[in-house]
Design an enzyme around this catalytic site. Structure first.
Site, PDB file in Angstrom:
ATOM      1  N   SER A 144       0.855  -1.181   0.000  1.00  0.00           N
ATOM      2  CA  SER A 144       0.000   0.000   0.000  1.00  0.00           C
ATOM      3  C   SER A 144       0.893   1.234   0.000  1.00  0.00           C
ATOM      4  CB  SER A 144      -0.887  -0.041   1.255  1.00  0.00           C
ATOM      5  OG  SER A 144      -1.648   1.140   1.364  1.00  0.00           O
ATOM      6  N   LYS A 170      -1.005  -0.838  -4.455  1.00  0.00           N
ATOM      7  CA  LYS A 170      -2.242  -0.108  -4.121  1.00  0.00           C
ATOM      8  C   LYS A 170      -1.862   1.339  -3.838  1.00  0.00           C
ATOM      9  CE  LYS A 170      -4.807  -0.081   0.253  1.00  0.00           C
ATOM     10  NZ  LYS A 170      -5.599  -0.908   1.186  1.00  0.00           N
ATOM     11  N   LEU A 171      -2.514   2.248  -4.547  1.00  0.00           N
ATOM     12  CA  LEU A 171      -2.254   3.679  -4.337  1.00  0.00           C
ATOM     13  C   LEU A 171      -3.347   4.261  -3.469  1.00  0.00           C
ATOM     14  CD1 LEU A 171      -1.405   4.886  -7.989  1.00  0.00           C
ATOM     15  CD2 LEU A 171       0.169   4.012  -6.231  1.00  0.00           C
ATOM     16  N   LYS A 172      -2.948   4.952  -2.418  1.00  0.00           N
ATOM     17  CA  LYS A 172      -3.916   5.691  -1.635  1.00  0.00           C
ATOM     18  C   LYS A 172      -4.327   6.920  -2.441  1.00  0.00           C
ATOM     19  CE  LYS A 172      -4.179   3.493   2.326  1.00  0.00           C
ATOM     20  NZ  LYS A 172      -5.485   3.011   2.831  1.00  0.00           N
ATOM     21  N   ASP A 198      -7.199   3.057  -3.149  1.00  0.00           N
ATOM     22  CA  ASP A 198      -7.965   3.038  -1.891  1.00  0.00           C
ATOM     23  C   ASP A 198      -8.233   4.475  -1.451  1.00  0.00           C
ATOM     24  OD1 ASP A 198      -9.097   2.582   0.575  1.00  0.00           O
ATOM     25  OD2 ASP A 198      -7.341   1.607   1.465  1.00  0.00           O
ATOM     26  N   ASN A 200     -10.285   5.375   1.228  1.00  0.00           N
ATOM     27  CA  ASN A 200     -10.646   5.533   2.645  1.00  0.00           C
ATOM     28  C   ASN A 200     -11.811   6.508   2.837  1.00  0.00           C
ATOM     29  OD1 ASN A 200      -7.358   4.863   3.136  1.00  0.00           O
ATOM     30  ND2 ASN A 200      -8.832   3.819   4.449  1.00  0.00           N
ATOM     31  N   GLU A 223     -11.151   0.800  -3.811  1.00  0.00           N
ATOM     32  CA  GLU A 223     -11.479   0.406  -2.441  1.00  0.00           C
ATOM     33  C   GLU A 223     -12.129   1.568  -1.686  1.00  0.00           C
ATOM     34  OE1 GLU A 223      -8.018  -1.170  -0.487  1.00  0.00           O
ATOM     35  OE2 GLU A 223      -8.918  -1.110   1.505  1.00  0.00           O
ATOM     36  N   ASP A 248     -14.032  -1.881   2.301  1.00  0.00           N
ATOM     37  CA  ASP A 248     -13.164  -2.097   3.452  1.00  0.00           C
ATOM     38  C   ASP A 248     -13.952  -1.650   4.691  1.00  0.00           C
ATOM     39  OD1 ASP A 248     -11.278  -1.870   5.495  1.00  0.00           O
ATOM     40  OD2 ASP A 248      -9.829  -0.701   4.365  1.00  0.00           O
ATOM     41  N   LYS A 272     -10.465  -7.537   6.934  1.00  0.00           N
ATOM     42  CA  LYS A 272      -9.531  -7.225   8.019  1.00  0.00           C
ATOM     43  C   LYS A 272     -10.118  -7.827   9.286  1.00  0.00           C
ATOM     44  CE  LYS A 272      -7.802  -2.773   6.300  1.00  0.00           C
ATOM     45  NZ  LYS A 272      -8.049  -1.317   6.348  1.00  0.00           N
ATOM     46  N   GLY A 300      -4.591  -4.771   5.625  1.00  0.00           N
ATOM     47  CA  GLY A 300      -3.575  -4.597   6.666  1.00  0.00           C
ATOM     48  C   GLY A 300      -3.830  -3.333   7.450  1.00  0.00           C
TER      49      GLY A 300
HETATM   50  O1  SMG Z   1      -0.688  -2.803   6.722  1.00  0.00           O
HETATM   51  O2  SMG Z   1       0.003  -2.612   4.684  1.00  0.00           O
HETATM   52  C1  SMG Z   1      -0.657  -2.213   5.634  1.00  0.00           C
HETATM   53  C2  SMG Z   1      -1.486  -0.968   5.474  1.00  0.00           C
HETATM   54  C3  SMG Z   1      -2.474  -1.122   4.390  1.00  0.00           C
HETATM   55  O3  SMG Z   1      -3.423   0.802   3.395  1.00  0.00           O
HETATM   56  C4  SMG Z   1      -3.465   0.037   4.312  1.00  0.00           C
HETATM   57  N1  SMG Z   1      -4.379   0.119   5.310  1.00  0.00           N
HETATM   58  O4  SMG Z   1      -7.581   1.431   4.525  1.00  0.00           O
HETATM   59  O5  SMG Z   1      -6.653  -0.360   3.902  1.00  0.00           O
HETATM   60  C5  SMG Z   1      -6.612   0.695   4.533  1.00  0.00           C
HETATM   61  C6  SMG Z   1      -5.406   1.120   5.337  1.00  0.00           C
HETATM   62  C7  SMG Z   1      -5.779   1.395   6.751  1.00  0.00           C
HETATM   63  C8  SMG Z   1      -4.685   1.930   7.609  1.00  0.00           C
HETATM   64  S1  SMG Z   1      -4.200   3.502   7.140  1.00  0.00           S
HETATM   65  C9  SMG Z   1      -3.256   4.192   8.378  1.00  0.00           C
HETATM   66 MG    MG Z   2      -8.647   0.408   2.939  1.00  0.00          MG
END
Ligand code: SMG
Ligand code: MG
Length: 378
Positions: A144, A170-172, A198, A200, A223, A248, A272, A300
Site C-alpha cells: 500500500s 495499491k495507491l492511496k 484506496d 478511505n 477500495e 473495506d 480485516k 492490513g
Molecule cells: O498494513 O500494509 C498495511 C497498510 C495497508 O493501506 C493500508 N491500510 O484502509 O486499507 C486501509 C489502510 C488502513 C490503515 S491507514 C493508516
Molecule cells: Mg482500505
C-alpha cells in the site's frame, strides 16, 4: 481453558517513512498488544500456555471509531471480565458470543479472541494456518503506497517497491490525488502491473464522474470510495463505473458483508479481522463471499509481526484470490518485534509453528513499550 494472567501493553514503533492517507499522516505506529496466560485443556491433559493478541485500532479514531486508549478501557472494564466469568469453559470459539453483549469495539474484541486462540493453538501444537483452513504455505505480497508530495516522488517509491518484488501496488487516493497519480504510474510502469486504489471513504456520489475516469486504467478495484455507513451510495456508484468496487470500512461483520453483496455494493471485499471482530468472523466472511463469487483479499493495519503472522495465515485460505496488503516487516519498520517477515519472489511465508508461529523478542518488545499493565484475573 482458564485465563491465569492478562497483560495489556502499548507499543510505539517509528515508521520508516510517513504514511499519508485521505484521513491523515502517520509517523509512528501505536498499538495495543494483549498477552494472555492460560491453562488449556488438551487431549494430553492441562497445559500452561501463552497467547498474543494485537489490536489494530489506531491512536486516533480516524479510520474507524475505535482508538488505542478506548480499546484499553473497554478491554479492561468490559471485555476481559466477560471472558474471566466464563471460567474454565472458555474457548476461542466462544469468545465472540461471550463478548456480544458489549456493543461495537470489534478491534478490541478481535485482539482478545486472537490471544485466546493463540494460547489454545500453541498448547495443542496447531498453527493458525492449519486451524483456519489455509491451503498455501506462502501468500502473494501487495504493498500500500501512501499519498506522496509529488508525482516524481510517487514514481520513485512505486519503482522501489516493484524492484523489491511486490506483486501488486495499491495507491492511496483522495480528491486532488487520484486520476493523475494513477495515469503517471500506468505510463511509467505499464498496463500489466496489478494496480488498485484506496480512497478511505473520501468521496461522495458527486465525484462519480471523476471516479469514472479511473475506468480507463484497468484497475483491479476501487477500495472504499464512499463513507462507511453508506452501502446505498456504493451500490449506485457500482452501476456508474466499470472498475470493481471493493469495500473495506463498510464491512464490519458477516451480516454487513451479506447486505453489501445482496445490494450489489461491491464485487470485492477487503477482509480485516480486526474490523470484523476477529479471525473466526473473518473466515465466515471468506466463506460467504466465496459462496457468492465475490473475491476477497486480506487487508492490513500496519500490523507488527504478531498481526502479520495471523493475517498471512488467513490470506492462505482458498477464497483469497487477490494479493493482500501483507508486505514485509521492513515496509513499515526498521525493526519488528518478531522475527521479521521478508518478501521472497513476491511472496511472504505463512508461519507453520504452533499458534501464530512467532513470538515477540522480549528485549525489542520492552524497548518499544510505552505502557503496560497486569490486569486482575481472579
Ligand atoms: O498494513 O500494509 C498495511 C497498510 C495497508 O493501506 C493500508 N491500510 O484502509 O486499507 C486501509 C489502510 C488502513 C490503515 S491507514 C493508516
Ligand atoms: Mg482500505
Amino acid at each position: 481453558m482458564r485465563i491465569t494472567g492478562a497483560q495489556l501493553r502499548i507499543v510505539e514503533m517509528p515508521l520508516r517513512s510517513p504514511f499519508t492517507t485521505s484521513f491523515g499522516t502517520e509517523d509512528d505506529k501505536i498499538a495495543l498488544l494483549i498477552r494472555i496466560d492460560a491453562v488449556v485443556d488438551t487431549p494430553a491433559g492441562p497445559v500452561e500456555s501463552t497467547g498474543w493478541g494485537e489490536c489494530v485500532a489506531m491512536d486516533a479514531p480516524v479510520y474507524s471509531a475505535e482508538y488505542v486508549a478506548g480499546a484499553v478501557e473497554v478491554t479492561r472494564r468490559f471485555l476481559l471480565p466477560k471472558l474471566l466469568a466464563a471460567g474454565s469453559s472458555l474457548t476461542a470459539q466462544r469468545v465472540s458470543g461471550l463478548l456480544e453483549p458489549v456493543v461495537g469495539h470489534p478491534m478490541a474484541k478481535a485482539a482478545l479472541e486472537m490471544a485466546v486462540l493463540d494460547a489454545e493453538l500453541r498448547a495443542r501444537g496447531i498453527s493458525f494456518a492449519e486451524h483456519l483452513g489455509a491451503e498455501h504455505d506462502r501468500v502473494p505480497s501487495g504493498v500500500s503506497v501512501g499519498i506522496q508530495d509529488s508525482i516524481p516522488q510517487l514514481l520513485e517509491v512505486v519503482g522501489d517497491y516493484l524492484d523489491q518484488g511486490y506483486v501488486r501496488i495499491k495507491l492511496k487516493i483522495r480528491p486532488g490525488w487520484d486520476v493523475d497519480a494513477v495515469a503517471a504510474v500506468r505510463e511509467r510502469f505499464g498496463d500489466d502491473i496489478p494496480l488498485q486504489v484506496d480512497a478511505n471513504a473520501a468521496y461522495t456520489l458527486a465525484d462519480a464522474a471523476q471516479l469514472r475516469r479511473l475506468d480507463a486504467f484497468g484497475l483491479l478495484l476501487i477500495e472504499q470510495p464512499m463513507p462507511e455507513d453508506d452501502l446505498r451510495q456504493h451500490a449506485q456508484l457500482a452501476r456508474l463505473v466499470s472498475t470493481p468496487i471493493c469495500l473495506d470500512e463498510s464491512v464490519v461483520s458477516a451480516r454487513a458483508a451479506a447486505d453489501a453483496i445482496s445490494m450489489g455494493a461491491c464485487r470485492v471485499i477487503n477482509i480485516k479481522p480486526g474490523r470484523v471482530g476477529g479471525y473466526l468472523e473473518a473466515r465466515r466472511i471468506h466463506d460467504l463471499a466465496r459462496a457468492h463469487g465475490i473475491a476477497v483479499w486480506c487487508g492490513g493495519m500496519l500490523e507488527t509481526g504478531l498481526g502479520r503472522a495471523a493475517n498471512a495465515a488467513l490470506a492462505a485460505l482458498p477464497g483469497f484470490s487477490l494479493p493482500g496488503d501483507i508486505s514485509a516487516s521492513d515496509r513499515f519498520y526498521a525493526q519488528d518485534i518478531t522475527t521479521p517477515f521478508v518478501i521472497e519472489d513476491g511472496h511472504v511465508a505463512v508461519p507453520s509453528g504452533p499458534g501464530l508461529g512467532v513470538t515477540p523478542n522480549p528485549e525489542i518488545l520492552e524497548s518499544v513499550t510505552t505502557w503496560k499493565d497486569d490486569l486482575p484475573v481472579t
